[in-house]
Scaffold this motif. Structure first.
Motif, mmCIF file in Angstrom:
data_model
loop_
_atom_site.group_PDB
_atom_site.id
_atom_site.type_symbol
_atom_site.label_atom_id
_atom_site.label_comp_id
_atom_site.label_asym_id
_atom_site.label_seq_id
_atom_site.Cartn_x
_atom_site.Cartn_y
_atom_site.Cartn_z
ATOM 1 N N SER A 89 0.796 -1.232 0.000
ATOM 2 C CA SER A 89 0.000 0.000 0.000
ATOM 3 C C SER A 89 0.829 1.284 0.000
ATOM 4 O O SER A 89 0.263 2.371 0.094
ATOM 5 C CB SER A 89 -0.937 -0.011 1.217
ATOM 6 N N THR A 132 -8.878 3.531 -4.268
ATOM 7 C CA THR A 132 -8.140 4.635 -3.644
ATOM 8 C C THR A 132 -8.218 5.940 -4.428
ATOM 9 O O THR A 132 -8.325 5.938 -5.663
ATOM 10 C CB THR A 132 -6.648 4.236 -3.499
ATOM 11 N N TYR A 156 1.669 1.949 -7.965
ATOM 12 C CA TYR A 156 0.583 1.597 -7.033
ATOM 13 C C TYR A 156 -0.761 2.031 -7.611
ATOM 14 O O TYR A 156 -1.712 1.237 -7.681
ATOM 15 C CB TYR A 156 0.830 2.277 -5.677
ATOM 16 N N ASN A 185 -7.301 9.488 1.807
ATOM 17 C CA ASN A 185 -6.381 9.125 2.901
ATOM 18 C C ASN A 185 -7.098 9.090 4.249
ATOM 19 O O ASN A 185 -7.808 10.034 4.603
ATOM 20 C CB ASN A 185 -5.238 10.136 3.013
ATOM 21 N N ARG A 191 -1.774 3.841 12.045
ATOM 22 C CA ARG A 191 -1.220 4.032 10.707
ATOM 23 C C ARG A 191 0.243 3.569 10.687
ATOM 24 O O ARG A 191 0.987 3.794 11.663
ATOM 25 C CB ARG A 191 -1.302 5.533 10.388
ATOM 26 N N VAL A 196 3.104 9.587 5.841
ATOM 27 C CA VAL A 196 3.596 10.886 6.310
ATOM 28 C C VAL A 196 2.977 11.330 7.638
ATOM 29 O O VAL A 196 3.681 11.878 8.490
ATOM 30 C CB VAL A 196 3.448 11.965 5.206
ATOM 31 N N LYS A 199 4.498 9.338 10.478
ATOM 32 C CA LYS A 199 5.918 9.674 10.575
ATOM 33 C C LYS A 199 6.060 11.004 11.335
ATOM 34 O O LYS A 199 6.925 11.162 12.198
ATOM 35 C CB LYS A 199 6.491 9.792 9.152
ATOM 36 N N GLY A 218 9.702 14.960 2.672
ATOM 37 C CA GLY A 218 9.786 15.290 1.251
ATOM 38 C C GLY A 218 8.942 16.522 0.930
ATOM 39 O O GLY A 218 9.181 17.605 1.478
ATOM 40 N N ARG A 301 8.862 11.856 -4.860
ATOM 41 C CA ARG A 301 8.453 10.750 -5.737
ATOM 42 C C ARG A 301 8.718 11.114 -7.189
ATOM 43 O O ARG A 301 8.615 12.296 -7.549
ATOM 44 C CB ARG A 301 6.966 10.471 -5.520
ATOM 45 N N GLU A 304 4.529 12.927 -8.629
ATOM 46 C CA GLU A 304 3.814 13.223 -7.372
ATOM 47 C C GLU A 304 2.333 13.461 -7.651
ATOM 48 O O GLU A 304 1.952 13.913 -8.738
ATOM 49 C CB GLU A 304 4.452 14.459 -6.712
HETATM 50 P P1 GDR Z 1 -0.137 8.601 0.055
HETATM 51 O O1 GDR Z 1 0.329 8.700 1.574
HETATM 52 O O2 GDR Z 1 1.001 8.561 -0.891
HETATM 53 O O3 GDR Z 1 -1.151 9.694 -0.147
HETATM 54 O O4 GDR Z 1 -0.829 7.164 0.018
HETATM 55 P P2 GDR Z 1 1.703 9.169 2.252
HETATM 56 O O5 GDR Z 1 1.368 9.465 3.655
HETATM 57 O O6 GDR Z 1 2.801 8.209 1.971
HETATM 58 O O7 GDR Z 1 2.049 10.535 1.451
HETATM 59 C C1 GDR Z 1 1.181 11.654 1.473
HETATM 60 C C2 GDR Z 1 1.898 12.853 0.877
HETATM 61 O O8 GDR Z 1 2.940 13.263 1.753
HETATM 62 C C3 GDR Z 1 4.102 13.540 0.991
HETATM 63 N N1 GDR Z 1 5.304 13.389 1.821
HETATM 64 C C4 GDR Z 1 5.743 12.254 2.375
HETATM 65 N N2 GDR Z 1 5.239 10.988 2.362
HETATM 66 C C5 GDR Z 1 5.910 10.038 3.051
HETATM 67 N N3 GDR Z 1 5.406 8.791 3.093
HETATM 68 N N4 GDR Z 1 7.077 10.296 3.717
HETATM 69 C C6 GDR Z 1 7.628 11.542 3.745
HETATM 70 O O9 GDR Z 1 8.663 11.767 4.347
HETATM 71 C C7 GDR Z 1 6.922 12.573 3.054
HETATM 72 N N5 GDR Z 1 7.134 13.899 2.893
HETATM 73 C C8 GDR Z 1 6.152 14.386 2.144
HETATM 74 C C9 GDR Z 1 4.040 12.526 -0.156
HETATM 75 O O10 GDR Z 1 4.901 12.928 -1.227
HETATM 76 C C10 GDR Z 1 2.551 12.580 -0.487
HETATM 77 O O11 GDR Z 1 2.283 13.642 -1.357
HETATM 78 C C11 GDR Z 1 -1.694 6.745 1.073
HETATM 79 C C12 GDR Z 1 -1.600 5.214 1.157
HETATM 80 O O12 GDR Z 1 -2.314 4.787 2.293
HETATM 81 C C13 GDR Z 1 -2.208 4.566 -0.074
HETATM 82 O O13 GDR Z 1 -2.270 3.148 0.113
HETATM 83 C C14 GDR Z 1 -3.618 5.114 -0.277
HETATM 84 O O14 GDR Z 1 -4.179 4.548 -1.441
HETATM 85 C C15 GDR Z 1 -3.577 6.637 -0.386
HETATM 86 O O15 GDR Z 1 -3.018 7.154 0.810
HETATM 87 C C16 GDR Z 1 -4.975 7.227 -0.536
#
Ligand code: GDR
Ligand code: NDP
Length: 349
Positions: A89, A132, A156, A185, A191, A196, A199, A218, A301, A304
């Motif tokens: 995921s 999603t 994904y 989300n 979680r 993010v 985290k 990021g 990413r 994005e």
């Molecule tokens: P997402 O969730 O990609 O929307 O997928 P994520 O929390 O990973 O990222 C959300 C946004 O935050 C930005 N970002 C970061 N993301 C992560 N993981 N780590 C970082 O350090 C960071 N900094 C900034 C990302 O670029 C992004 O834009 C989640 C998952 O649960 C999927 O399975 C689901 O389908 C979607 O939500 C809806």
């Protein structure tokens, strides 16, 4: 026999809340878990312990990459509802493991639908597919609804698009009760820590307790429609209680940036963040002038999804569904849980 429900992905965030909900409703729950060299049942431990005295939950070893085991489990359990929450995921990880992600998330859904048919249950089982908001990817329309065109932006998202359409196709071709929940989300103290929100809340708790200096992130400007996972599993269940199978968006209809999530999380520990610099040079200072947030492009990413905002009107009208937990309350709950967890040295995942 009481109707039984089979969640795939029961060990994940949503699976654990869904299992709680279904048990509360009096159903027998059969979860499918992957074999792991270490325990992967932390999120459902509280339910599993009860199961020894009151067997409302059973676990079976299985995997979405193994058709035979899916057929065996379904033919043994004869479920009335199947929730396919199992997936690789993580969007960023899907760029590194694109073939595996397609195998589990796309072909895995096909395997499951075919297993239901093989067992002769196509007309008896109600099937939920965890679709999603990542299907919308590159913005085509704001807000996004059931009729917005898809434009996925990651392996994904593309894999989940196959799963979406194969679910629709099996509904139409074999008259199956099969629905897609297009969920935006949703977060919680359960979680996974690499997403993010979690985290951030884990880092804020660790900074507060002196166990971490700085949080590296990021894209701070990404915008998401964040709700609480407990509200969303209620919506999944409602989708399977309708007369006719349909696809539904579940969302809050409200959008925030990652930056705002950071600010609110620090606010929850009484701290204010002041930003300086731009793009990769941007840093966040606390009130003492210490750098608490830095940008690390390693978390960017290749492509994005900049903005997701859902329109939950159809779910409100037909399912009577509405999110209960507001954004501020979600952030506060997550920070509070992580303060307790970090202090006890006991954080989920
Ligand atoms: P997402 O969730 O990609 O929307 O997928 P994520 O929390 O990973 O990222 C959300 C946004 O935050 C930005 N970002 C970061 N993301 C992560 N993981 N780590 C970082 O350090 C960071 N900094 C900034 C990302 O670029 C992004 O834009 C989640 C998952 O649960 C999927 O399975 C689901 O389908 C979607 O939500 C809806
Ligand atoms: P998690 O990553 O927390 O949980 C995923 C679950 O899938 C885990 O139980 C995992 O098992 C299991 N799994 C992974 N690979 C396989 C496999 N090969 N075979 C069987 N099971 C497997 O995700 P969430 O709970 O957050 O999400 C649930 C579903 O909803 C996922 O399909 C996700 O893509 C989708 N979704 C999530 C959203 C969100 O915001 N949370 C929004 C929209 C859709 P293990 O514990 O062993 O890793």
């Amino acid at each position: 026999m009481s109707p039984s429900k089979s969640p795939l992905g029961i060990t994940g965030q949503d699976g654990s809340y869904l299992a709680e909900l279904l048990i509360e409703k009096g159903y027998q729950v059969h979860g499918i878990i992957r074999r792991s060299s270490s325990f992967n049942t932390g999120r459902i431990e509280h339910l599993y312990k009860d199961a020894h005295e009151n067997p409302k939950m059973r676990l079976h070893h299985g995997d979405l990459t193994d058709s035979t085991c899916l057929v065996h489990i379904i033919s043994k359990v004869l479920p009335t509802e199947i929730y396919n929450l199992g997936a690789q995921s993580h969007v960023k990880v899907s760029f590194d493991m694109s073939e595996y992600t397609a195998d589990v998330d796309a072909v895995g859904t096909l395997r499951l639908l075919d297993a239901i048919r093989t067992c002769g249950l196509a007309h008896l089982v109600r099937f939920y597919q965890a679709s999603t908001s990542e299907l919308y990817g590159q913005v085509q329309e704001i807000p996004q609804s059931e009729t917005t065109p898809f434009y996925p932006r990651s392996p994904y998202g593309v894999a989940k698009m196959y799963a979406y359409w194969i679910t629709v196709n099996y509904r139409e071709a074999y008259n199956m009760y099969a629905c897609n929940g297009i969920l935006f989300n949703h977060e919680s103290p359960r979680r996974g820590r690499t997403f993010v929100t979690r985290k951030i809340t884990c880092a804020v708790a660790s900074i507060k307790l002196g166990k971490q200096e700085c949080l590296y992130l990021g894209n701070l400007d990404a915008k998401r429609d964040w709700g609480h996972a407990r509200d969303y599993v209620e919506g999944m269940w409602r989708m399977l209680q309708q007369e006719k199978a349909e696809d539904f968006v579940l969302a809050t209809g409200e959008m925030h940036t990652v930056r705002e999530f950071v600010e609110k999380s620090f606010k929850a520990i009484g701290e204010t963040i002041r930003w300086e610099g731009a793009a990769e040079e941007e840093v966040g200072f606390d009130s003492q002038g210490k750098i608490r947030v830095r940008v690390d492009p390693a978390y960017y990413r290749p492509t994005e999804v900049e903005l997701l905002l859902g329109n939950p009107a159809k779910a409100a009208e037909k399912l009577g569904w509405k999110r209960q937990v507001e954004f501020d309350a979600l952030v506060e709950e997550m920070v509070k849980a992580d303060l307790t967890g970090v202090a006890a040295g006991d954080v989920f995942n």
